[in-house]
Design an enzyme around this catalytic site. Structure first.
Site, PDB file in Angstrom:
ATOM      1  N   ALA A  79      71.443  84.471  34.470  1.00 16.84           N
ATOM      2  CA  ALA A  79      70.538  84.206  35.586  1.00 16.84           C
ATOM      3  C   ALA A  79      70.048  85.553  36.122  1.00 16.84           C
ATOM      4  O   ALA A  79      70.738  86.566  36.006  1.00 16.84           O
ATOM      5  CB  ALA A  79      71.284  83.442  36.672  1.00 16.84           C
ATOM      6  N   GLY A 124      74.341  82.652  32.522  1.00 15.86           N
ATOM      7  CA  GLY A 124      73.426  81.531  32.287  1.00 15.86           C
ATOM      8  C   GLY A 124      72.886  81.494  30.869  1.00 15.86           C
ATOM      9  O   GLY A 124      72.503  80.427  30.372  1.00 15.86           O
ATOM     10  N   GLU A 127      75.487  79.720  28.875  1.00 17.64           N
ATOM     11  CA  GLU A 127      75.422  78.304  29.285  1.00 17.64           C
ATOM     12  C   GLU A 127      74.208  77.625  28.654  1.00 17.64           C
ATOM     13  O   GLU A 127      74.268  76.470  28.236  1.00 17.64           O
ATOM     14  CB  GLU A 127      75.372  78.217  30.811  1.00 17.64           C
ATOM     15  CG  GLU A 127      76.661  78.705  31.454  1.00 17.64           C
ATOM     16  CD  GLU A 127      76.525  78.914  32.960  1.00 17.64           C
ATOM     17  OE1 GLU A 127      75.721  79.763  33.377  1.00 17.64           O
ATOM     18  OE2 GLU A 127      77.218  78.228  33.716  1.00 17.64           O
ATOM     19  N   GLU A 147      80.282  86.295  35.419  1.00 16.59           N
ATOM     20  CA  GLU A 147      79.944  86.045  36.826  1.00 16.59           C
ATOM     21  C   GLU A 147      80.978  86.558  37.816  1.00 16.59           C
ATOM     22  O   GLU A 147      80.617  87.028  38.899  1.00 16.59           O
ATOM     23  CB  GLU A 147      79.709  84.542  37.065  1.00 16.59           C
ATOM     24  CG  GLU A 147      78.434  83.992  36.453  1.00 16.59           C
ATOM     25  CD  GLU A 147      78.625  83.476  35.042  1.00 16.59           C
ATOM     26  OE1 GLU A 147      79.663  83.804  34.402  1.00 16.59           O
ATOM     27  OE2 GLU A 147      77.749  82.742  34.560  1.00 16.59           O
TER      28      GLU A 147
END
Ligand code: CO8
Length: 273
Positions: A79, A124, A127, A147
């Site tokens: 992200a 992300g 993911e 993270e």
């Protein structure tokens, strides 16, 4: 060549979009994350483009398989940290929901999807790869959920999809340590199906997708649905889903064509009905 604001696909011609490039290769659609200067970091606009691209790809009845990859040296480095820096708790939750919507759209595609992970797949990005049916990786790929090093946790399905891929012990090590792993280790723990040299990765993924496209499309789609739905239910219910789907296929033209072609020693011509 067609230019679109976000993402669109035209037959056998590359299209350029701001953030997600879409190319049709016959029945195979190739989506390429296209923010290489930011290592394809996923900000809100990119996630919206990805969600739209996945929905458009799913809606085209001529598509049979999809490959997702990244431009440059990353698949997606997570992200967008600059974007997240500006969010408060409520906006952070909304951002996580947007990420889930984009990845859910990818996961809901009714035909097979392959992540061709060309480089970093972090946070992300890892993911995102897990929202595809399976992952092929380049020898240069690196996977991880870093993270906790940012004071965050995975927010786009890392605590669920990744756990289902690799099991609880490995997902705990990846998420709680935040340390990345290379392609070979990712293959060893079942996160990655196959590892290829960087210059072979995309063509190998597309070749697999093309091979799938020659199979019975109704059967492929139904097999994917039964496999996915079967993960969420009791094993006895999963067996019933399989029996129902198996029986239903006996009413399709594709089943007649597939069995007749085998008996006549010829290649099948599936109509997708
Ligand atoms: N977000 C924004 N920009 C990024 C990101 C990112 N995740 N990753 C890299 N970039 C940018 C860099 O800032 C840099 O930009 P610039 O050239 O303008 O300075 C450019 O990409 C190149 O990066 P580097 O110079 O850092 O390249 P290196 O080769 O030195 O390092 C790394 C590559 C190791 C991948 C490094 O860039 C890195 O560690 N990136 C961050 C990886 C990371 O921590 N990802 C996880 C982010 S958190 C997350 O994904 C949570 C998901 C769920 C969110 C839920 C929302 C609520």
């Amino acid at each position: 060549m067609t230019i679109s604001r976000r993402s669109a696909c035209v037959v056998d011609s590359p299209t350029v979009s701001d953030l997600v490039r879409c190319e049709r290769r016959g029945p195979v659609v190739v989506l390429t994350l296209n923010r290489p200067d930011a290592l394809n970091a996923l900000d809100a606009v990119t996630l919206e483009a990805l969600r739209d691209a996945a929905q458009e790809a799913a809606a085209d009845p001529d598509h049979r398989a999809l490959v997702l990859t990244g431009e440059g040296r990353a698949f997606a480095a997570g992200a967008d940290i600059e974007h997240m820096r500006k969010l408060d708790a409520s906006a952070g939750r909304a951002f996580s929901q947007l990420g889930h919507a984009a990845l859910d759209a990818l996961e809901a595609i009714p035909f097979p999807t392959i992540a061709a992970v060309n480089g970093y797949a972090l946070g992300g990005g890892c993911e995102l790869a897990c929202a595809c049916d399976w992952i092929y990786a380049s020898t240069r790929a690196r996977f991880g959920q870093p993270e906790v090093g940012l004071g965050l946790i995975p927010g786009f399905g890392g605590t669920s999809r990744l756990a289902r891929r690799v099991g609880l012990a490995w997902v705990k090590e990846l998420v709680l340590s935040g340390e990345p792993i290379g392609a070979d280790e990712a293959q060893r723990i079942g996160l990655v199906n196959r590892v290829f040299e960087p210059d072979e990765l995309l063509e190998k993924a597309v070749a697999t997708a093309e091979s799938i496209a020659r199979k019975g499309p109704v059967a492929v789609a139904l097999a994917k649905r039964v496999l996915q739905d079967g993960q969420d239910v009791d094993v006895r219910v999963a067996h019933q889903l399989e029996q129902n789907a198996f029986g239903w296929l006996f009413g399709t033209d594709d089943r007649v064509e597939g069995l007749d072609a085998f008996l006549a020693k010829r290649d099948p011509k599936f109509g997708g009905r």
